[in-house]
Design a protein around this motif. Sequence first.
Motif, mmCIF file in Angstrom:
data_model
loop_
_atom_site.group_PDB
_atom_site.id
_atom_site.type_symbol
_atom_site.label_atom_id
_atom_site.label_comp_id
_atom_site.label_asym_id
_atom_site.label_seq_id
_atom_site.Cartn_x
_atom_site.Cartn_y
_atom_site.Cartn_z
ATOM 1 N N UNK A 53 -39.903 21.164 3.057
ATOM 2 C CA UNK A 53 -41.006 22.053 3.423
ATOM 3 C C UNK A 53 -40.602 23.524 3.401
ATOM 4 N N UNK A 54 -39.307 23.784 3.168
ATOM 5 C CA UNK A 54 -38.870 25.163 3.005
ATOM 6 C C UNK A 54 -38.067 25.752 4.153
ATOM 7 N N UNK A 55 -37.782 24.979 5.188
ATOM 8 C CA UNK A 55 -36.962 25.496 6.272
ATOM 9 C C UNK A 55 -35.525 25.645 5.804
ATOM 10 N N UNK A 56 -34.827 26.591 6.376
ATOM 11 C CA UNK A 56 -33.421 26.788 6.038
ATOM 12 C C UNK A 56 -32.579 25.807 6.844
ATOM 13 N N UNK A 57 -31.321 25.651 6.426
ATOM 14 C CA UNK A 57 -30.409 24.788 7.169
ATOM 15 C C UNK A 57 -30.216 25.327 8.587
ATOM 16 N N UNK A 58 -30.180 26.638 8.706
ATOM 17 C CA UNK A 58 -30.014 27.260 10.022
ATOM 18 C C UNK A 58 -31.203 26.947 10.921
ATOM 19 N N UNK A 59 -32.418 27.065 10.403
ATOM 20 C CA UNK A 59 -33.615 26.779 11.198
ATOM 21 C C UNK A 59 -33.642 25.316 11.640
ATOM 22 N N UNK A 60 -33.273 24.430 10.734
ATOM 23 C CA UNK A 60 -33.236 23.003 11.078
ATOM 24 C C UNK A 60 -32.168 22.755 12.132
ATOM 25 N N UNK A 61 -31.021 23.399 11.996
ATOM 26 C CA UNK A 61 -29.948 23.253 12.971
ATOM 27 C C UNK A 61 -30.362 23.715 14.356
ATOM 28 N N UNK A 62 -31.152 24.775 14.421
ATOM 29 C CA UNK A 62 -31.631 25.262 15.714
ATOM 30 C C UNK A 62 -32.562 24.250 16.376
ATOM 31 N N UNK A 63 -33.337 23.557 15.593
ATOM 32 C CA UNK A 63 -34.233 22.538 16.141
ATOM 33 C C UNK A 63 -33.427 21.393 16.742
ATOM 34 N N UNK A 64 -32.357 20.995 16.062
ATOM 35 C CA UNK A 64 -31.575 19.834 16.486
ATOM 36 C C UNK A 64 -30.322 20.209 17.285
ATOM 37 N N UNK A 65 -30.129 21.493 17.555
ATOM 38 C CA UNK A 65 -28.957 21.967 18.305
ATOM 39 C C UNK A 65 -27.642 21.617 17.615
ATOM 40 N N UNK A 66 -27.633 21.744 16.307
ATOM 41 C CA UNK A 66 -26.407 21.487 15.556
ATOM 42 C C UNK A 66 -26.188 22.634 14.579
#
Length: 87
Positions: A53-66
Amino acid sequence: MDLLQDNYSTLLIAIFCNCSIETAFRKLDNPNSKKPAQLTQNDVEDMYKLKLQGLTYKEIGEIYYIDQHVVFKRIKRYKEKNKGGMI
């Protein structure tokens, strides 16, 4: 009544953070936690979908705390594992 409020709050977190219900519950239980969560197969699939969907790895990491590098590795492994089949 508190349970119903928690469910609505979790739904809103899931919608606004674009994350799974499980992740939203974790965020609701401990919103300031920086401790990495145990990731399920569903979480990795959700991460893959978020990346599509276009999220960055950093944005996804912030969601999952990783860390973003962990997200990259998990998504890479997921793609390799599901290369031959339908994703």
